[in-house]
Motif scaffolding. Structure first.
Motif, PDB file in Angstrom:
ATOM      1  N   THR A 247       0.806  -1.216   0.000  1.00  0.00           N
ATOM      2  CA  THR A 247       0.000   0.000   0.000  1.00  0.00           C
ATOM      3  C   THR A 247       0.841   1.268   0.000  1.00  0.00           C
ATOM      4  O   THR A 247       0.296   2.353   0.048  1.00  0.00           O
ATOM      5  CB  THR A 247      -0.928   0.042   1.227  1.00  0.00           C
ATOM      6  OG1 THR A 247      -0.122  -0.037   2.402  1.00  0.00           O
ATOM      7  CG2 THR A 247      -1.934  -1.076   1.208  1.00  0.00           C
TER       8      THR A 247
ATOM      9  N   VAL B 239      -0.228   3.810  -2.576  1.00  0.00           N
ATOM     10  CA  VAL B 239      -1.486   4.492  -2.256  1.00  0.00           C
ATOM     11  C   VAL B 239      -1.218   5.652  -1.308  1.00  0.00           C
ATOM     12  O   VAL B 239      -1.728   6.762  -1.507  1.00  0.00           O
ATOM     13  CB  VAL B 239      -2.510   3.507  -1.649  1.00  0.00           C
ATOM     14  CG1 VAL B 239      -3.731   4.248  -1.145  1.00  0.00           C
ATOM     15  CG2 VAL B 239      -2.900   2.449  -2.664  1.00  0.00           C
ATOM     16  N   TYR B 240      -0.416   5.428  -0.293  1.00  0.00           N
ATOM     17  CA  TYR B 240      -0.118   6.499   0.654  1.00  0.00           C
ATOM     18  C   TYR B 240       0.670   7.628   0.002  1.00  0.00           C
ATOM     19  O   TYR B 240       0.463   8.798   0.328  1.00  0.00           O
ATOM     20  CB  TYR B 240       0.596   5.953   1.888  1.00  0.00           C
ATOM     21  CG  TYR B 240      -0.371   5.302   2.841  1.00  0.00           C
ATOM     22  CD1 TYR B 240      -1.109   6.064   3.731  1.00  0.00           C
ATOM     23  CD2 TYR B 240      -0.584   3.934   2.814  1.00  0.00           C
ATOM     24  CE1 TYR B 240      -2.022   5.483   4.585  1.00  0.00           C
ATOM     25  CE2 TYR B 240      -1.486   3.336   3.657  1.00  0.00           C
ATOM     26  CZ  TYR B 240      -2.211   4.120   4.546  1.00  0.00           C
ATOM     27  OH  TYR B 240      -3.121   3.540   5.386  1.00  0.00           O
TER      28      TYR B 240
ATOM     29  N   TRP C 179       0.322   8.516  -3.099  1.00  0.00           N
ATOM     30  CA  TRP C 179      -0.683   9.249  -3.865  1.00  0.00           C
ATOM     31  C   TRP C 179      -1.467  10.195  -2.961  1.00  0.00           C
ATOM     32  O   TRP C 179      -1.724  11.345  -3.310  1.00  0.00           O
ATOM     33  CB  TRP C 179      -1.652   8.301  -4.546  1.00  0.00           C
ATOM     34  CG  TRP C 179      -1.067   7.382  -5.561  1.00  0.00           C
ATOM     35  CD1 TRP C 179       0.111   7.528  -6.254  1.00  0.00           C
ATOM     36  CD2 TRP C 179      -1.637   6.165  -6.005  1.00  0.00           C
ATOM     37  NE1 TRP C 179       0.289   6.472  -7.101  1.00  0.00           N
ATOM     38  CE2 TRP C 179      -0.759   5.607  -6.973  1.00  0.00           C
ATOM     39  CE3 TRP C 179      -2.788   5.464  -5.687  1.00  0.00           C
ATOM     40  CZ2 TRP C 179      -1.025   4.408  -7.623  1.00  0.00           C
ATOM     41  CZ3 TRP C 179      -3.046   4.273  -6.333  1.00  0.00           C
ATOM     42  CH2 TRP C 179      -2.176   3.753  -7.288  1.00  0.00           C
ATOM     43  N   VAL C 180      -1.874   9.704  -1.795  1.00  0.00           N
ATOM     44  CA  VAL C 180      -2.640  10.531  -0.857  1.00  0.00           C
ATOM     45  C   VAL C 180      -1.781  11.694  -0.363  1.00  0.00           C
ATOM     46  O   VAL C 180      -2.255  12.835  -0.278  1.00  0.00           O
ATOM     47  CB  VAL C 180      -3.177   9.691   0.325  1.00  0.00           C
ATOM     48  CG1 VAL C 180      -3.790  10.581   1.390  1.00  0.00           C
ATOM     49  CG2 VAL C 180      -4.192   8.666  -0.181  1.00  0.00           C
TER      50      VAL C 180
ATOM     51  N   VAL D 167      -8.605  13.821  -2.596  1.00  0.00           N
ATOM     52  CA  VAL D 167      -9.260  12.570  -2.971  1.00  0.00           C
ATOM     53  C   VAL D 167      -8.433  11.938  -4.087  1.00  0.00           C
ATOM     54  O   VAL D 167      -8.134  12.601  -5.076  1.00  0.00           O
ATOM     55  CB  VAL D 167     -10.705  12.792  -3.462  1.00  0.00           C
ATOM     56  CG1 VAL D 167     -11.353  11.473  -3.858  1.00  0.00           C
ATOM     57  CG2 VAL D 167     -11.537  13.511  -2.416  1.00  0.00           C
TER      58      VAL D 167
ATOM     59  N   HIS E 194      -8.723   5.898  -8.041  1.00  0.00           N
ATOM     60  CA  HIS E 194      -7.832   4.812  -8.452  1.00  0.00           C
ATOM     61  C   HIS E 194      -8.630   3.726  -9.162  1.00  0.00           C
ATOM     62  O   HIS E 194      -9.728   3.378  -8.748  1.00  0.00           O
ATOM     63  CB  HIS E 194      -7.143   4.228  -7.219  1.00  0.00           C
ATOM     64  CG  HIS E 194      -6.350   2.991  -7.500  1.00  0.00           C
ATOM     65  ND1 HIS E 194      -5.259   2.969  -8.326  1.00  0.00           N
ATOM     66  CD2 HIS E 194      -6.498   1.725  -7.058  1.00  0.00           C
ATOM     67  CE1 HIS E 194      -4.765   1.746  -8.373  1.00  0.00           C
ATOM     68  NE2 HIS E 194      -5.504   0.970  -7.621  1.00  0.00           N
TER      69      HIS E 194
ATOM     70  N   LEU F 196     -12.127   3.454  -7.503  1.00  0.00           N
ATOM     71  CA  LEU F 196     -12.187   3.631  -6.054  1.00  0.00           C
ATOM     72  C   LEU F 196     -11.872   5.084  -5.727  1.00  0.00           C
ATOM     73  O   LEU F 196     -11.029   5.703  -6.382  1.00  0.00           O
ATOM     74  CB  LEU F 196     -11.163   2.737  -5.351  1.00  0.00           C
ATOM     75  CG  LEU F 196     -11.274   1.244  -5.581  1.00  0.00           C
ATOM     76  CD1 LEU F 196     -10.107   0.525  -4.897  1.00  0.00           C
ATOM     77  CD2 LEU F 196     -12.596   0.712  -5.084  1.00  0.00           C
TER      78      LEU F 196
ATOM     79  N   ILE G  79     -10.315   7.288  -2.716  1.00  0.00           N
ATOM     80  CA  ILE G  79      -9.553   7.149  -1.488  1.00  0.00           C
ATOM     81  C   ILE G  79      -9.449   8.531  -0.865  1.00  0.00           C
ATOM     82  O   ILE G  79      -8.936   9.471  -1.483  1.00  0.00           O
ATOM     83  CB  ILE G  79      -8.157   6.566  -1.771  1.00  0.00           C
ATOM     84  CG1 ILE G  79      -8.294   5.227  -2.492  1.00  0.00           C
ATOM     85  CG2 ILE G  79      -7.356   6.436  -0.478  1.00  0.00           C
ATOM     86  CD1 ILE G  79      -7.020   4.733  -3.131  1.00  0.00           C
ATOM     87  N   VAL G  80      -9.952   8.658   0.338  1.00  0.00           N
ATOM     88  CA  VAL G  80      -9.962   9.938   1.034  1.00  0.00           C
ATOM     89  C   VAL G  80      -9.551   9.694   2.486  1.00  0.00           C
ATOM     90  O   VAL G  80      -9.919   8.663   3.060  1.00  0.00           O
ATOM     91  CB  VAL G  80     -11.373  10.594   0.952  1.00  0.00           C
ATOM     92  CG1 VAL G  80     -12.428   9.748   1.597  1.00  0.00           C
ATOM     93  CG2 VAL G  80     -11.373  11.982   1.545  1.00  0.00           C
TER      94      VAL G  80
END
Length: 116
Positions: A63, A66-67, A69-70, A84, A87, A95, A97-98
């Motif tokens: 992951t 993903v982190y 990207w956030v 936000v 993905h 999806l 992700i927020v």
């Protein structure tokens, strides 16, 4: 209890605590708390908001992207904007992700936009 089950339990308890912080008074708990196991199709976390099905996935590997990207979305977001990340993997649905702390705020913004 195996290490993975212990890790899952810890993750679920951590999520329950966070949900109680941001959405208090909704009776958040692990579904396993009272029955000892989770029948197939039952969410990991339950509360009085019946329209939610919450699966808790707390993993260490896989992951990191993903982190990142956030984190980028948080850095790039302007004043008052909610980061936000949208993905989509091949042959999978989109999806959103927020950060959990911003979920209620995002919901309010979406509701306001739909009402206009």
């Amino acid at each position: 209890m195996t290490n993975s089950k212990q890790k899952g339990k810890r993750g679920e308890l951590e999520l329950v605590k966070r949900l109680k912080d941001i959405l208090p008074g909704k009776g958040w708990r692990r579904s396993q708390q009272f029955c000892g196991y989770t029948p197939e199709g039952q969410p990991d976390i339950v509360g009085s908001i019946r329209d939610l099905h919450i699966e808790c996935k707390r993993v260490e590997a896989g992951t990191k992207t993903v982190y990142k990207w956030v984190e980028q979305a948080e850095r790039d977001a302007g004043n008052g904007q909610i980061p936000v990340v949208m993905h989509k993997a091949n042959l999978q649905p989109w999806l959103a992700i927020v950060p959990l702390d911003r979920l209620i705020e995002l919901s309010a913004i979406i509701q306001r936009e739909l009402e206009e």
